[in-house]
Design an enzyme around this catalytic site. Structure first.
Site, PDB file in Angstrom:
ATOM      1  N   ARG A  90       0.824  -1.212   0.000  1.00  0.00           N
ATOM      2  CA  ARG A  90       0.000   0.000   0.000  1.00  0.00           C
ATOM      3  C   ARG A  90       0.860   1.266   0.000  1.00  0.00           C
ATOM      4  NH1 ARG A  90      -3.727  -0.207  -2.550  1.00  0.00           N
ATOM      5  NH2 ARG A  90      -4.457   1.761  -1.667  1.00  0.00           N
ATOM      6  N   ILE A  91       1.825   1.350   0.894  1.00  0.00           N
ATOM      7  CA  ILE A  91       2.646   2.560   0.960  1.00  0.00           C
ATOM      8  C   ILE A  91       3.620   2.616  -0.208  1.00  0.00           C
ATOM      9  CG2 ILE A  91       4.292   3.887   2.349  1.00  0.00           C
ATOM     10  CD1 ILE A  91       1.360   3.829   3.373  1.00  0.00           C
ATOM     11  N   CYS A 128       1.778   7.071  10.138  1.00  0.00           N
ATOM     12  CA  CYS A 128       0.775   7.995   9.605  1.00  0.00           C
ATOM     13  C   CYS A 128       0.080   8.736  10.740  1.00  0.00           C
ATOM     14  CB  CYS A 128      -0.246   7.237   8.753  1.00  0.00           C
ATOM     15  SG  CYS A 128      -1.024   5.830   9.588  1.00  0.00           S
ATOM     16  N   THR A 129      -0.168   8.050  11.846  1.00  0.00           N
ATOM     17  CA  THR A 129      -0.866   8.670  12.973  1.00  0.00           C
ATOM     18  C   THR A 129       0.014   9.699  13.668  1.00  0.00           C
ATOM     19  OG1 THR A 129      -2.176   6.654  13.275  1.00  0.00           O
ATOM     20  CG2 THR A 129      -2.116   8.211  15.113  1.00  0.00           C
ATOM     21  N   ARG A 176      -6.604  -8.253  16.677  1.00  0.00           N
ATOM     22  CA  ARG A 176      -6.355  -8.143  15.236  1.00  0.00           C
ATOM     23  C   ARG A 176      -6.603  -9.472  14.524  1.00  0.00           C
ATOM     24  NH1 ARG A 176      -1.479  -3.842  13.963  1.00  0.00           N
ATOM     25  NH2 ARG A 176      -1.634  -2.651  15.891  1.00  0.00           N
ATOM     26  N   THR A 196      -1.173   1.390  19.896  1.00  0.00           N
ATOM     27  CA  THR A 196      -0.463   2.265  18.964  1.00  0.00           C
ATOM     28  C   THR A 196       0.621   3.006  19.733  1.00  0.00           C
ATOM     29  OG1 THR A 196      -0.611   4.188  17.498  1.00  0.00           O
ATOM     30  CG2 THR A 196      -2.204   4.083  19.289  1.00  0.00           C
ATOM     31  N   GLY A 197       1.764   3.133  19.117  1.00  0.00           N
ATOM     32  CA  GLY A 197       2.847   3.901  19.728  1.00  0.00           C
ATOM     33  C   GLY A 197       2.897   5.320  19.227  1.00  0.00           C
TER      34      GLY A 197
END
Length: 337
Positions: free
Chosen positions: A11-12, A154-155, A199, A212-213
Protein backbone atom coordinates in the site's frame (compact mmCIF):
# COMPACT_ATOMS: atom_id res chain seq x y z
CA UNK A 1 19.07 14.08 -8.29
CA UNK A 2 19.41 10.89 -6.26
CA UNK A 3 18.58 7.33 -7.30
CA UNK A 4 15.84 5.68 -5.24
CA UNK A 5 14.59 2.10 -4.87
CA UNK A 6 11.44 0.91 -3.12
CA UNK A 7 11.65 -2.20 -0.96
CA UNK A 8 8.10 -3.53 -0.62
CA UNK A 9 5.49 -2.58 -3.21
CA UNK A 10 2.42 -2.77 -0.98
CA UNK A 11 0.00 0.00 0.00
CA UNK A 12 2.65 2.56 0.96
CA UNK A 13 5.12 1.48 -1.71
CA UNK A 14 2.57 1.94 -4.50
CA UNK A 15 1.12 5.12 -3.00
CA UNK A 16 4.65 6.53 -2.85
CA UNK A 17 5.19 5.62 -6.51
CA UNK A 18 1.95 7.39 -7.47
CA UNK A 19 2.92 10.46 -5.44
CA UNK A 20 6.28 10.50 -7.24
CA UNK A 21 4.61 10.16 -10.65
CA UNK A 22 2.31 13.07 -9.87
CA UNK A 23 4.93 15.46 -8.53
CA UNK A 24 6.59 17.95 -10.85
CA UNK A 25 10.23 19.00 -10.51
CA UNK A 26 11.12 16.24 -8.06
CA UNK A 27 14.78 15.75 -7.22
CA UNK A 28 14.58 11.97 -6.90
CA UNK A 29 14.56 9.29 -9.59
CA UNK A 30 12.70 6.02 -8.95
CA UNK A 31 14.87 3.37 -10.57
CA UNK A 32 14.04 0.05 -8.89
CA UNK A 33 11.51 -1.98 -6.92
CA UNK A 34 12.07 -5.09 -4.82
CA UNK A 35 8.93 -7.07 -4.07
CA UNK A 36 7.84 -10.68 -3.70
CA UNK A 37 5.25 -10.26 -6.48
CA UNK A 38 6.20 -10.30 -10.14
CA UNK A 39 6.49 -7.09 -12.22
CA UNK A 40 3.30 -7.72 -14.20
CA UNK A 41 1.21 -8.08 -11.04
CA UNK A 42 2.78 -4.98 -9.51
CA UNK A 43 2.22 -2.98 -12.70
CA UNK A 44 -1.45 -3.97 -12.65
CA UNK A 45 -1.84 -3.01 -8.98
CA UNK A 46 -0.09 0.30 -9.60
CA UNK A 47 -2.45 1.14 -12.46
CA UNK A 48 -5.70 -0.10 -10.88
CA UNK A 49 -6.29 0.78 -7.23
CA UNK A 50 -9.49 0.28 -5.24
CA UNK A 51 -8.95 3.47 -3.25
CA UNK A 52 -7.18 5.73 -5.73
CA UNK A 53 -8.90 4.58 -8.92
CA UNK A 54 -7.27 3.98 -12.28
CA UNK A 55 -4.00 5.80 -12.89
CA UNK A 56 -4.93 8.06 -15.80
CA UNK A 57 -2.79 9.51 -18.56
CA UNK A 58 0.00 7.10 -17.70
CA UNK A 59 1.12 4.25 -19.94
CA UNK A 60 2.22 1.26 -17.85
CA UNK A 61 3.66 -1.97 -19.20
CA UNK A 62 5.76 -4.75 -17.67
CA UNK A 63 7.96 -7.69 -18.56
CA UNK A 64 9.77 -10.31 -16.49
CA UNK A 65 12.32 -7.85 -15.12
CA UNK A 66 10.84 -4.36 -15.12
CA UNK A 67 7.89 -2.00 -15.10
CA UNK A 68 7.82 0.76 -17.71
CA UNK A 69 5.93 3.96 -16.93
CA UNK A 70 5.57 6.48 -19.76
CA UNK A 71 8.73 5.11 -21.33
CA UNK A 72 10.71 5.17 -18.07
CA UNK A 73 11.98 1.73 -17.04
CA UNK A 74 11.88 0.76 -13.36
CA UNK A 75 13.98 -2.32 -12.70
CA UNK A 76 12.37 -5.08 -10.63
CA UNK A 77 13.88 -7.75 -8.43
CA UNK A 78 12.46 -10.23 -5.93
CA UNK A 79 14.55 -11.26 -2.94
CA UNK A 80 13.49 -11.36 0.70
CA UNK A 81 17.04 -10.76 1.94
CA UNK A 82 18.12 -7.13 1.41
CA UNK A 83 21.77 -8.12 1.53
CA UNK A 84 21.32 -9.98 -1.76
CA UNK A 85 19.91 -6.98 -3.64
CA UNK A 86 21.88 -5.30 -6.46
CA UNK A 87 21.90 -1.84 -4.90
CA UNK A 88 25.63 -1.32 -5.46
CA UNK A 89 25.44 -2.43 -9.10
CA UNK A 90 22.43 -0.18 -9.73
CA UNK A 91 24.03 2.75 -7.87
CA UNK A 92 21.11 3.21 -5.47
CA UNK A 93 21.41 6.17 -3.11
CA UNK A 94 18.24 5.86 -1.00
CA UNK A 95 15.98 2.93 -0.14
CA UNK A 96 12.32 3.53 0.66
CA UNK A 97 11.90 0.65 3.12
CA UNK A 98 8.17 -0.11 2.89
CA UNK A 99 7.91 -3.79 3.79
CA UNK A 100 7.18 -3.14 7.46
CA UNK A 101 9.79 -5.83 8.19
CA UNK A 102 13.20 -4.12 8.22
CA UNK A 103 12.28 -1.32 10.61
CA UNK A 104 15.20 -1.75 13.02
CA UNK A 105 18.62 -0.27 12.45
CA UNK A 106 19.99 -3.80 12.22
CA UNK A 107 17.47 -4.77 9.55
CA UNK A 108 17.74 -1.56 7.55
CA UNK A 109 21.53 -1.78 7.61
CA UNK A 110 21.24 -4.81 5.34
CA UNK A 111 20.42 -2.38 2.52
CA UNK A 112 23.59 -0.44 3.34
CA UNK A 113 25.56 -3.69 3.23
CA UNK A 114 24.13 -4.31 -0.24
CA UNK A 115 25.44 -0.97 -1.48
CA UNK A 116 22.73 1.60 -0.77
CA UNK A 117 23.83 4.75 1.01
CA UNK A 118 20.76 5.62 3.07
CA UNK A 119 17.44 4.06 4.16
CA UNK A 120 14.11 5.78 4.82
CA UNK A 121 11.78 3.56 6.87
CA UNK A 122 8.06 4.12 6.22
CA UNK A 123 7.07 3.10 9.75
CA UNK A 124 8.18 3.73 13.31
CA UNK A 125 11.83 2.67 13.54
CA UNK A 126 13.88 0.90 16.19
CA UNK A 127 17.27 2.39 17.10
CA UNK A 128 17.25 4.38 13.86
CA UNK A 129 19.55 7.37 13.43
CA UNK A 130 16.61 9.77 13.52
CA UNK A 131 12.83 10.08 13.25
CA UNK A 132 11.49 13.03 11.30
CA UNK A 133 8.00 14.48 10.85
CA UNK A 134 7.75 17.10 8.14
CA UNK A 135 6.74 20.47 9.52
CA UNK A 136 7.77 19.53 13.05
CA UNK A 137 11.44 18.54 13.23
CA UNK A 138 12.56 18.00 9.63
CA UNK A 139 15.07 20.84 10.05
CA UNK A 140 17.02 18.57 12.43
CA UNK A 141 17.98 16.20 9.61
CA UNK A 142 21.77 16.04 9.19
CA UNK A 143 23.11 14.37 6.06
CA UNK A 144 26.34 13.37 7.78
CA UNK A 145 24.69 11.85 10.86
CA UNK A 146 21.42 10.33 9.67
CA UNK A 147 21.77 7.37 7.32
CA UNK A 148 18.88 5.24 8.57
CA UNK A 149 15.85 7.41 9.22
CA UNK A 150 12.17 6.92 9.95
CA UNK A 151 9.19 8.91 8.71
CA UNK A 152 7.30 7.78 11.86
CA UNK A 153 3.74 6.49 11.41
CA UNK A 154 0.77 7.99 9.60
CA UNK A 155 -0.87 8.67 12.97
CA UNK A 156 2.22 10.39 14.40
CA UNK A 157 2.33 12.54 11.26
CA UNK A 158 -1.27 13.57 11.94
CA UNK A 159 -0.81 14.11 15.67
CA UNK A 160 2.59 15.79 15.89
CA UNK A 161 1.72 19.02 14.01
CA UNK A 162 -1.31 19.54 16.27
CA UNK A 163 0.74 18.75 19.38
CA UNK A 164 3.36 21.25 18.25
CA UNK A 165 0.80 24.04 17.85
CA UNK A 166 -0.90 23.31 21.18
CA UNK A 167 2.37 22.97 23.05
CA UNK A 168 3.90 26.11 21.55
CA UNK A 169 0.78 28.19 22.15
CA UNK A 170 -0.69 26.81 25.38
CA UNK A 171 1.83 24.38 26.94
CA UNK A 172 0.85 20.72 27.17
CA UNK A 173 0.86 19.23 30.68
CA UNK A 174 -0.31 15.76 29.63
CA UNK A 175 -2.63 14.17 27.13
CA UNK A 176 -4.11 11.12 25.48
CA UNK A 177 -5.05 10.20 21.94
CA UNK A 178 -7.48 7.78 20.35
CA UNK A 179 -7.20 7.15 16.64
CA UNK A 180 -10.25 5.79 14.85
CA UNK A 181 -8.20 4.04 12.20
CA UNK A 182 -9.17 2.26 8.99
CA UNK A 183 -8.21 -1.39 8.88
CA UNK A 184 -4.83 -2.30 7.41
CA UNK A 185 -3.17 -5.31 5.84
CA UNK A 186 -1.85 -6.38 9.23
CA UNK A 187 -5.38 -7.43 10.24
CA UNK A 188 -7.32 -10.51 9.19
CA UNK A 189 -10.09 -10.46 6.57
CA UNK A 190 -11.75 -13.38 8.39
CA UNK A 191 -11.02 -14.67 11.88
CA UNK A 192 -7.56 -16.24 11.86
CA UNK A 193 -4.52 -16.50 14.08
CA UNK A 194 -2.54 -13.35 14.90
CA UNK A 195 -0.15 -12.47 17.72
CA UNK A 196 -2.68 -9.75 18.69
CA UNK A 197 -5.89 -11.61 19.58
CA UNK A 198 -8.04 -8.63 18.61
CA UNK A 199 -6.36 -8.14 15.24
CA UNK A 200 -7.05 -11.85 14.71
CA UNK A 201 -10.73 -10.99 14.27
CA UNK A 202 -12.44 -10.12 10.98
CA UNK A 203 -11.47 -6.55 10.10
CA UNK A 204 -14.48 -5.64 7.95
CA UNK A 205 -17.17 -6.42 10.55
CA UNK A 206 -15.61 -5.37 13.86
CA UNK A 207 -14.36 -2.38 15.79
CA UNK A 208 -10.95 -3.66 16.84
CA UNK A 209 -9.22 -1.99 19.81
CA UNK A 210 -5.46 -2.28 19.57
CA UNK A 211 -2.26 -0.62 20.64
CA UNK A 212 -0.46 2.27 18.96
CA UNK A 213 2.85 3.90 19.73
CA UNK A 214 1.89 7.02 17.80
CA UNK A 215 1.32 9.28 20.81
CA UNK A 216 4.50 8.24 22.62
CA UNK A 217 6.42 8.63 19.36
CA UNK A 218 5.56 12.34 19.28
CA UNK A 219 8.32 12.73 21.88
CA UNK A 220 10.84 11.62 19.25
CA UNK A 221 10.09 14.77 17.27
CA UNK A 222 9.02 17.06 20.15
CA UNK A 223 11.36 16.01 22.99
CA UNK A 224 9.73 18.24 25.61
CA UNK A 225 6.61 16.04 25.40
CA UNK A 226 8.44 12.89 26.50
CA UNK A 227 6.35 10.99 29.03
CA UNK A 228 3.37 13.31 28.61
CA UNK A 229 1.34 11.51 25.91
CA UNK A 230 -0.14 8.07 25.34
CA UNK A 231 -2.88 6.57 23.23
CA UNK A 232 -4.87 3.68 21.80
CA UNK A 233 -6.30 2.77 18.41
CA UNK A 234 -9.71 1.60 17.28
CA UNK A 235 -9.50 -0.17 13.92
CA UNK A 236 -12.83 0.23 12.13
CA UNK A 237 -14.45 -1.30 9.01
CA UNK A 238 -13.37 1.36 6.51
CA UNK A 239 -10.54 0.83 3.99
CA UNK A 240 -8.89 4.24 4.27
CA UNK A 241 -8.96 7.62 6.05
CA UNK A 242 -8.66 7.81 9.81
CA UNK A 243 -9.27 10.33 12.59
CA UNK A 244 -7.29 11.37 15.65
CA UNK A 245 -9.09 12.40 18.85
CA UNK A 246 -6.51 14.31 20.91
CA UNK A 247 -7.23 15.48 24.48
CA UNK A 248 -4.69 17.50 26.47
CA UNK A 249 -4.48 19.46 29.68
CA UNK A 250 -2.77 22.78 29.02
CA UNK A 251 -0.96 25.32 31.18
CA UNK A 252 -2.45 28.47 29.68
CA UNK A 253 -6.17 29.01 30.15
CA UNK A 254 -7.98 29.19 26.83
CA UNK A 255 -11.28 28.91 24.97
CA UNK A 256 -12.42 26.96 21.91
CA UNK A 257 -12.18 29.92 19.56
CA UNK A 258 -8.60 30.64 20.59
CA UNK A 259 -7.55 27.02 20.03
CA UNK A 260 -9.12 26.95 16.58
CA UNK A 261 -7.53 30.27 15.67
CA UNK A 262 -4.10 28.97 16.64
CA UNK A 263 -4.58 25.88 14.49
CA UNK A 264 -5.95 27.89 11.57
CA UNK A 265 -3.05 30.35 11.74
CA UNK A 266 -0.56 27.48 11.69
CA UNK A 267 -2.31 25.88 8.72
CA UNK A 268 -2.00 29.13 6.77
CA UNK A 269 1.54 29.84 7.96
CA UNK A 270 4.43 27.64 9.09
CA UNK A 271 2.53 24.35 8.70
CA UNK A 272 0.86 25.12 5.37
CA UNK A 273 0.58 21.95 3.32
CA UNK A 274 1.17 19.79 6.39
CA UNK A 275 -1.69 20.88 8.64
CA UNK A 276 -5.06 21.78 7.13
CA UNK A 277 -8.12 23.29 8.77
CA UNK A 278 -11.77 22.74 7.91
CA UNK A 279 -15.08 24.11 9.13
CA UNK A 280 -17.06 21.97 6.67
CA UNK A 281 -19.49 19.26 7.78
CA UNK A 282 -17.71 16.35 6.10
CA UNK A 283 -17.18 12.62 6.62
CA UNK A 284 -14.22 10.30 6.15
CA UNK A 285 -14.65 9.55 2.44
CA UNK A 286 -14.46 13.28 1.67
CA UNK A 287 -10.82 13.23 2.80
CA UNK A 288 -9.72 10.40 0.52
CA UNK A 289 -6.71 11.59 -1.47
CA UNK A 290 -5.95 14.55 0.80
CA UNK A 291 -2.29 15.61 0.63
CA UNK A 292 -2.07 17.13 4.13
CA UNK A 293 -0.84 15.08 7.09
CA UNK A 294 -3.63 16.35 9.31
CA UNK A 295 -6.94 18.14 8.72
CA UNK A 296 -8.42 19.73 11.85
CA UNK A 297 -12.22 19.40 12.05
CA UNK A 298 -12.86 22.76 13.73
CA UNK A 299 -16.50 21.99 14.53
CA UNK A 300 -15.39 19.23 16.89
CA UNK A 301 -12.91 21.27 18.95
CA UNK A 302 -13.90 21.49 22.62
CA UNK A 303 -12.48 23.23 25.67
CA UNK A 304 -13.65 22.28 29.17
CA UNK A 305 -12.82 24.35 32.24
CA UNK A 306 -10.43 26.52 30.23
CA UNK A 307 -7.60 23.97 30.45
CA UNK A 308 -8.86 20.67 28.97
CA UNK A 309 -8.62 20.81 25.18
CA UNK A 310 -10.00 18.33 22.66
CA UNK A 311 -8.98 18.51 18.99
CA UNK A 312 -10.08 16.07 16.30
CA UNK A 313 -8.36 15.73 12.94
CA UNK A 314 -8.75 13.64 9.80
CA UNK A 315 -5.94 12.06 7.82
CA UNK A 316 -5.60 9.91 4.74
CA UNK A 317 -3.42 7.28 6.35
CA UNK A 318 -2.13 6.06 2.97
CA UNK A 319 -1.94 8.98 0.54
CA UNK A 320 -1.21 11.81 2.97
CA UNK A 321 1.46 9.74 4.68
CA UNK A 322 3.05 8.76 1.36
CA UNK A 323 3.26 12.43 0.39
CA UNK A 324 5.32 13.03 3.54
CA UNK A 325 7.58 10.08 2.71
CA UNK A 326 8.22 11.73 -0.65
CA UNK A 327 8.78 15.10 1.06
CA UNK A 328 11.35 13.55 3.38
CA UNK A 329 13.06 11.74 0.49
CA UNK A 330 13.28 15.05 -1.36
CA UNK A 331 14.76 16.67 1.76
CA UNK A 332 17.41 13.94 1.85
CA UNK A 333 18.15 14.61 -1.82
CA UNK A 334 18.34 18.36 -1.21
CA UNK A 335 20.91 17.87 1.56
CA UNK A 336 22.99 15.37 -0.42
CA UNK A 337 26.67 16.27 -0.65
Amino acid sequence: MIRVAINGFGRIGRNFARCWLGRENTNIELVAVNDTSDPRTNAHLLKYDSMLGKLKNVDITADDNSITVNGKTIKCVSDRNPENLPWKEWEIDLIIEATGVFVSKEGATKHINAGAKKVLITAPGKNEDGTFVMGVNHHDYDHNLHNIISNASCTTNCLAPIAKVLNDKFGIIKGSMTTTHSYTGDQRLLDASHRDLRRARAAAINIVPTSTGAAKAVALVIPELKGKLNGVALRVPTPNVSMVDFVVQVEKRTITEEVNQALKDASEGPLKGILDYSELQLVSSDYQGTDASSIVDANLTLVMGNDLVKVMAWYDNEWGYSQRVLDLAELVAEKWV
